[in-house]
Write a protein that holds these residues in place. Structure first.
Motif, mmCIF file in Angstrom:
data_model
loop_
_atom_site.group_PDB
_atom_site.id
_atom_site.type_symbol
_atom_site.label_atom_id
_atom_site.label_comp_id
_atom_site.label_asym_id
_atom_site.label_seq_id
_atom_site.Cartn_x
_atom_site.Cartn_y
_atom_site.Cartn_z
ATOM 1 N N UNK A 42 0.852 -1.186 0.000
ATOM 2 C CA UNK A 42 0.000 0.000 0.000
ATOM 3 C C UNK A 42 0.891 1.240 0.000
ATOM 4 N N UNK A 43 0.364 2.317 -0.561
ATOM 5 C CA UNK A 43 1.094 3.575 -0.660
ATOM 6 C C UNK A 43 0.456 4.641 0.222
ATOM 7 N N UNK A 44 1.316 5.523 0.700
ATOM 8 C CA UNK A 44 0.857 6.782 1.301
ATOM 9 C C UNK A 44 1.628 7.875 0.593
ATOM 10 N N UNK A 45 0.924 8.655 -0.216
ATOM 11 C CA UNK A 45 1.573 9.665 -1.053
ATOM 12 C C UNK A 45 1.627 11.022 -0.370
ATOM 13 N N UNK A 46 2.801 11.651 -0.450
ATOM 14 C CA UNK A 46 3.010 12.988 0.094
ATOM 15 C C UNK A 46 3.043 13.973 -1.061
ATOM 16 N N UNK A 47 2.097 14.892 -1.067
ATOM 17 C CA UNK A 47 1.915 15.808 -2.194
ATOM 18 C C UNK A 47 3.184 16.594 -2.522
ATOM 19 N N UNK A 48 3.640 16.461 -3.771
ATOM 20 C CA UNK A 48 4.779 17.216 -4.297
ATOM 21 C C UNK A 48 6.100 16.858 -3.610
ATOM 22 N N UNK A 53 6.314 19.214 7.999
ATOM 23 C CA UNK A 53 4.890 18.862 8.011
ATOM 24 C C UNK A 53 4.648 17.521 7.334
ATOM 25 N N UNK A 54 5.348 17.296 6.229
ATOM 26 C CA UNK A 54 5.199 16.009 5.548
ATOM 27 C C UNK A 54 5.727 14.860 6.408
ATOM 28 N N UNK A 55 6.822 15.070 7.116
ATOM 29 C CA UNK A 55 7.358 14.013 7.976
ATOM 30 C C UNK A 55 6.387 13.694 9.107
ATOM 31 N N UNK A 56 5.780 14.718 9.671
ATOM 32 C CA UNK A 56 4.791 14.499 10.725
ATOM 33 C C UNK A 56 3.579 13.747 10.174
ATOM 34 N N UNK A 57 3.137 14.125 8.991
ATOM 35 C CA UNK A 57 1.996 13.452 8.370
ATOM 36 C C UNK A 57 2.319 11.993 8.072
ATOM 37 N N UNK A 108 0.611 8.465 9.688
ATOM 38 C CA UNK A 108 0.081 7.345 8.892
ATOM 39 C C UNK A 108 0.799 6.044 9.220
ATOM 40 N N UNK A 109 2.123 6.093 9.390
ATOM 41 C CA UNK A 109 2.881 4.888 9.731
ATOM 42 C C UNK A 109 2.423 4.338 11.071
ATOM 43 N N UNK A 110 2.278 5.221 12.063
ATOM 44 C CA UNK A 110 1.841 4.768 13.391
ATOM 45 C C UNK A 110 0.464 4.139 13.305
ATOM 46 N N UNK A 111 -0.441 4.755 12.547
ATOM 47 C CA UNK A 111 -1.795 4.195 12.394
ATOM 48 C C UNK A 111 -1.735 2.830 11.732
#
Length: 213
Positions: free
Chosen positions: A172-178, A196-200, A204-207
């Motif tokens: 599965x992928x989690x895409x970070x915009x740009x 902000x992207x690292x926090x996001x 997602x990784x923790x979830x």
């Protein structure tokens, strides 16, 4: 083969551990790796980082050698797993090359019920500007649940390119915009920062880890 030295963030007793390896050209304590480890630890994960021998050798004044053959790196990753005291569920992964190495040993460990999943931060699907040189053959039949956090404009594999890859349903992928290969966006384009992207991504990784645990 000597045992690796570890960096530890977070220590929830009995909780999930994520063992992370670094990328080809940067050590385990880069700002990226440190920020990600701290963000994941803040969300309840135990994060352990280690270095492959060629990178650790640079710390003692050794020559700046490139990574050795991928087969040796796989053995070093296995050695790190053996040396790690882990009382709870174990997940493996890493940044770029580190994630690729983890992906190559994941199914063997999954079959032995030794790991619960795989987490890749910027997977190197191909060398930059060489999209025909894919590193995806083993991912087509992957059985280990895997999460790949990838920037949409990563030169090692963009979102548009990944849509054409033959990948297992376990991926599965989690895409970070740009985001680029370090998940860094162009602030003038997105209004977002790398932090902000690292926090996001950490959220997602923790979830995902807790759902797979």
């Amino acid at each position: 083969m000597s045992e690796p030295k570890f960096l530890l963030n977070g220590d929830a007793p009995g909780g999930a551990t994520l063992l992370l390896a670094h990328g080809a050209g940067a050590a385990m304590d880069t700002p990226f790796m440190t920020a990600m480890a701290e963000a994941l630890a803040a969300r309840g994960l135990r994060v352990v980082r280690f270095e492959f021998a060629y990178m650790a050798g640079r710390r003692s004044g050794g020559p700046k050698r490139p990574p050795p053959k991928i087969e040796l790196l796989q053995e070093e990753f296995r050695t790190a797993i053996e040396a790690l005291a882990c009382g709870g569920p174990l997940f493996i992964g890493g940044k770029s090359m580190g994630g690729r190495v983890a992906s190559l040993i994941a199914d063997d460990l999954w079959a032995q019920n030794r790991i619960r999943g795989l987490v890749c931060l910027g997977y190197p699907f191909h060398p930059p500007n060489k999209p025909e040189q894919l590193r995806t053959a083993h991912l087509a039949g992957l059985k280990t649940p895997a999460l790949i956090c990838q920037g949409t404009r990563d030169p090692f594999g963009t979102q548009a390119e990944a849509a054409s890859y033959d990948l297992s349903d376990a991926v599965s992928f989690f895409w970070l915009s740009d985001g680029d290969h370090d998940l860094k966006p162009r602030k003038r384009v997105t209004g977002l920062t790398q932090d902000q992207h690292l926090e996001t991504a950490a959220e997602e990784i923790a979830r995902w880890v807790k759902a797979a645990d």
